[in-house]
Structures are given as C-alpha cells and as structure tokens.
Design a protein around this motif. Structure first.
Motif, PDB file in Angstrom:
ATOM      1  N   ALA A  86       0.832  -1.211   0.000  1.00  0.00           N
ATOM      2  CA  ALA A  86       0.000   0.000   0.000  1.00  0.00           C
ATOM      3  C   ALA A  86       0.863   1.255   0.000  1.00  0.00           C
ATOM      4  N   ALA A  87       2.054   1.151   0.611  1.00  0.00           N
ATOM      5  CA  ALA A  87       2.935   2.316   0.695  1.00  0.00           C
ATOM      6  C   ALA A  87       3.537   2.689  -0.648  1.00  0.00           C
ATOM      7  N   VAL A  88       3.647   1.727  -1.562  1.00  0.00           N
ATOM      8  CA  VAL A  88       4.288   2.029  -2.847  1.00  0.00           C
ATOM      9  C   VAL A  88       3.297   2.096  -4.007  1.00  0.00           C
ATOM     10  N   ILE A  89       2.066   1.622  -3.815  1.00  0.00           N
ATOM     11  CA  ILE A  89       1.078   1.706  -4.885  1.00  0.00           C
ATOM     12  C   ILE A  89       0.635   3.156  -5.019  1.00  0.00           C
ATOM     13  N   PRO A  90       0.702   3.730  -6.211  1.00  0.00           N
ATOM     14  CA  PRO A  90       0.338   5.143  -6.387  1.00  0.00           C
ATOM     15  C   PRO A  90      -1.100   5.416  -5.968  1.00  0.00           C
ATOM     16  N   THR A  91      -1.274   6.374  -5.051  1.00  0.00           N
ATOM     17  CA  THR A  91      -2.587   6.791  -4.582  1.00  0.00           C
ATOM     18  C   THR A  91      -2.587   8.305  -4.469  1.00  0.00           C
ATOM     19  N   PRO A  92      -3.589   8.983  -5.036  1.00  0.00           N
ATOM     20  CA  PRO A  92      -3.614  10.451  -4.964  1.00  0.00           C
ATOM     21  C   PRO A  92      -3.616  10.942  -3.527  1.00  0.00           C
ATOM     22  N   ALA A  93      -2.860  12.001  -3.278  1.00  0.00           N
ATOM     23  CA  ALA A  93      -2.842  12.579  -1.937  1.00  0.00           C
ATOM     24  C   ALA A  93      -4.198  13.223  -1.643  1.00  0.00           C
ATOM     25  N   PRO A  94      -4.744  13.004  -0.446  1.00  0.00           N
ATOM     26  CA  PRO A  94      -6.056  13.587  -0.137  1.00  0.00           C
ATOM     27  C   PRO A  94      -6.005  15.106  -0.130  1.00  0.00           C
ATOM     28  N   ARG A  95      -7.083  15.724  -0.630  1.00  0.00           N
ATOM     29  CA  ARG A  95      -7.155  17.185  -0.663  1.00  0.00           C
ATOM     30  C   ARG A  95      -7.836  17.739   0.588  1.00  0.00           C
ATOM     31  N   GLU A  96      -8.705  16.954   1.173  1.00  0.00           N
ATOM     32  CA  GLU A  96      -9.456  17.400   2.340  1.00  0.00           C
ATOM     33  C   GLU A  96      -9.311  16.383   3.468  1.00  0.00           C
ATOM     34  N   ALA A  97      -9.773  16.777   4.656  1.00  0.00           N
ATOM     35  CA  ALA A  97      -9.787  15.846   5.778  1.00  0.00           C
ATOM     36  C   ALA A  97     -10.782  14.731   5.497  1.00  0.00           C
ATOM     37  N   VAL A  98     -10.530  13.562   6.065  1.00  0.00           N
ATOM     38  CA  VAL A  98     -11.410  12.421   5.841  1.00  0.00           C
ATOM     39  C   VAL A  98     -12.797  12.719   6.409  1.00  0.00           C
ATOM     40  N   ASP A  99     -13.814  12.465   5.585  1.00  0.00           N
ATOM     41  CA  ASP A  99     -15.194  12.683   6.004  1.00  0.00           C
ATOM     42  C   ASP A  99     -15.549  11.701   7.131  1.00  0.00           C
ATOM     43  N   PRO A 100     -16.118  12.180   8.231  1.00  0.00           N
ATOM     44  CA  PRO A 100     -16.514  11.277   9.322  1.00  0.00           C
ATOM     45  C   PRO A 100     -17.458  10.167   8.863  1.00  0.00           C
ATOM     46  N   GLU A 101     -18.240  10.437   7.809  1.00  0.00           N
ATOM     47  CA  GLU A 101     -19.155   9.407   7.296  1.00  0.00           C
ATOM     48  C   GLU A 101     -18.377   8.209   6.774  1.00  0.00           C
ATOM     49  N   VAL A 102     -17.245   8.480   6.113  1.00  0.00           N
ATOM     50  CA  VAL A 102     -16.412   7.405   5.578  1.00  0.00           C
ATOM     51  C   VAL A 102     -15.798   6.610   6.721  1.00  0.00           C
ATOM     52  N   THR A 103     -15.303   7.314   7.728  1.00  0.00           N
ATOM     53  CA  THR A 103     -14.731   6.633   8.893  1.00  0.00           C
ATOM     54  C   THR A 103     -15.780   5.776   9.589  1.00  0.00           C
ATOM     55  N   ALA A 104     -16.987   6.323   9.703  1.00  0.00           N
ATOM     56  CA  ALA A 104     -18.068   5.580  10.356  1.00  0.00           C
ATOM     57  C   ALA A 104     -18.430   4.330   9.571  1.00  0.00           C
ATOM     58  N   LEU A 105     -18.401   4.423   8.235  1.00  0.00           N
ATOM     59  CA  LEU A 105     -18.717   3.265   7.405  1.00  0.00           C
ATOM     60  C   LEU A 105     -17.716   2.146   7.658  1.00  0.00           C
ATOM     61  N   LEU A 106     -16.428   2.489   7.699  1.00  0.00           N
ATOM     62  CA  LEU A 106     -15.408   1.467   7.950  1.00  0.00           C
ATOM     63  C   LEU A 106     -15.582   0.833   9.321  1.00  0.00           C
ATOM     64  N   GLU A 107     -15.921   1.646  10.299  1.00  0.00           N
ATOM     65  CA  GLU A 107     -16.150   1.105  11.642  1.00  0.00           C
ATOM     66  C   GLU A 107     -17.354   0.174  11.648  1.00  0.00           C
ATOM     67  N   GLU A 108     -18.400   0.557  10.919  1.00  0.00           N
ATOM     68  CA  GLU A 108     -19.608  -0.270  10.841  1.00  0.00           C
ATOM     69  C   GLU A 108     -19.311  -1.610  10.175  1.00  0.00           C
ATOM     70  N   LEU A 109     -18.434  -1.580   9.175  1.00  0.00           N
ATOM     71  CA  LEU A 109     -18.069  -2.800   8.457  1.00  0.00           C
ATOM     72  C   LEU A 109     -17.070  -3.641   9.242  1.00  0.00           C
ATOM     73  N   GLY A 110     -16.458  -3.043  10.261  1.00  0.00           N
ATOM     74  CA  GLY A 110     -15.443  -3.763  11.027  1.00  0.00           C
ATOM     75  C   GLY A 110     -14.093  -3.783  10.340  1.00  0.00           C
ATOM     76  N   TRP A 111     -13.858  -2.808   9.445  1.00  0.00           N
ATOM     77  CA  TRP A 111     -12.585  -2.732   8.737  1.00  0.00           C
ATOM     78  C   TRP A 111     -11.614  -1.913   9.574  1.00  0.00           C
ATOM     79  N   CYS A 112     -10.460  -2.466   9.862  1.00  0.00           N
ATOM     80  CA  CYS A 112      -9.435  -1.752  10.619  1.00  0.00           C
ATOM     81  C   CYS A 112      -8.497  -1.065   9.634  1.00  0.00           C
ATOM     82  N   ALA A 113      -8.595   0.245   9.538  1.00  0.00           N
ATOM     83  CA  ALA A 113      -7.756   0.991   8.611  1.00  0.00           C
ATOM     84  C   ALA A 113      -6.967   2.043   9.369  1.00  0.00           C
TER      85      ALA A 113
END
Length: 208
Positions: A86-113
C-alpha cells in the motif's frame, strides 16, 4: 544477450532501455567490457514489468522505482507485505480531511484501517467529488460498493497467501493491484450491461 537483443526480446527500444538503466528501474547487466554488458531472462522479466506498470498501470517512473525496491526487499509476514504494498502503490494525496461518514462506514463494516492510510483520504475525496457532480451516492449505496469490494479483497488475499514465498506474494499484491484495477473497471462495465439487459427483459411483458 546484448542490449540490442534485450530490446528485440521485449519490444522496447534500446534508448528506452538505457533510460530505464539510468533511472534505476532496470538492474545493470553483467559487464563484459568498459562499454558493454550482458543481459539475461531476469532483465527481460524486469523490462516487461516496468513497461506494464508504466503503459498499462499509469505509474510514473518514480513510483516504478519504489515498487521495484519493494519487490526486492519484501517483508516476511504476508500481512505486513500488504502494508508495504500500500505504501508504494500510487494513490492520490487527499485534498481534504477524511469525512466522518467514511470513517463511520469502515467502523460499521469492522474494517481496521490506519487513520493516515492514503486510500482512506482518496475514498473520502472521491465520494465528495461524486456527490458534488450530482451522483446520488448515499450511505446505503456506498455500503453495497464496500461489500462488493470485500469479495474482491478476499480473492486478492487468497492469491497472496497461495504464493510460494514473500517475494512472489509481494509481486502479486503490488503488481496485481496496479494492473488488476483496469480489469475490475472493465468487469464493472460488462456487469452493468448484463444487469441492465436482465432488468429490461424482466420489466418487458412477454407477448402472447
């Protein structure tokens, strides 16, 4: 083989091969004199890898260099290699802070990111851009997308776990992700067509 033969075997011009050598994405050959070197099948494989990453994966040479280094020094743990990949795969740098909705979705799914994961910021930006363009990407649809990608991730991890060693597993994860993304996009297009056709048939009354 000489560099001219390497060019013939890979379909890559000599001047491009020399550029790859200067940029450090192609390992040097075995020197046979002050001005010439001998190349082998490992060089053929590396050239094909670099070409695939650049031409089909859209990876810049700086990114290819990082990938090559990661492939030559993989971590021993199959889980750790996912982080290294993941550290070397090209990924665009985020322009804004992570939306809390996205964080909440991952927590709901049980994904540890990891909170600083590039993909987390990229997802948040992509969702915001889609909504700004008028795409009705609500929370329920986003969750359905995530559940579908979990199946893709299961297949990815299965391939990595089946690899014969850390080096092969690293190649599968890194190269498979970069070059597998276009495969997933193409499959999505085909699936959209298939689902649309099926639903149209279901909605059309049958004749007498």
């Amino acid at each position: 083989m000489r560099i001219s033969e390497l060019a013939e075997a890979t379909g890559v011009p000599v001047h491009t091969l020399k550029f790859y050598l200067r940029e450090g994405v192609l390992q040097p050959g075995r020197a046979t004199s002050r001005t010439s070197a001998d190349y082998d099948d490992e060089h053929v494989e590396r050239v094909r890898l670099v070409r695939a990453l650049v031409e089909h994966g859209g990876v810049a040479l700086s990114g290819v260099r990082d990938i090559v280094v990661a492939l030559t020094s993989p971590p021993p743990s199959r889980h750790d290699l996912l982080g290294a990949a993941a550290a070397v795969i090209p990924t665009p740098a985020p322009r804004e802070a992570v939306d809390p909705e996205v964080t909440a979705l991952l927590e709901e799914l049980g994904w540890c990111a990891w909170s600083g994961a590039p993909a987390l910021g990229a997802l948040s930006d992509a969702v915001a851009a889609a909504r700004a363009a008028g795409v009705p990407l609500d929370a329920g649809t986003l969750r359905r997308y995530a559940e579908g990608m979990a199946l893709v991730a299961e297949a990815d991890v299965d391939l990595a776990l089946a690899a014969r060693g850390p080096a092969e597993a690293m190649r599968i994860v890194v190269v498979g992700t970069v070059l597998g993304d276009p495969v997933l996009v193409a499959l999505r297009r085909l699936a959209q067509e298939a689902v649309s056709s099926r639903r149209q048939r279901e909605a059309t009354p049958e004749g007498p």
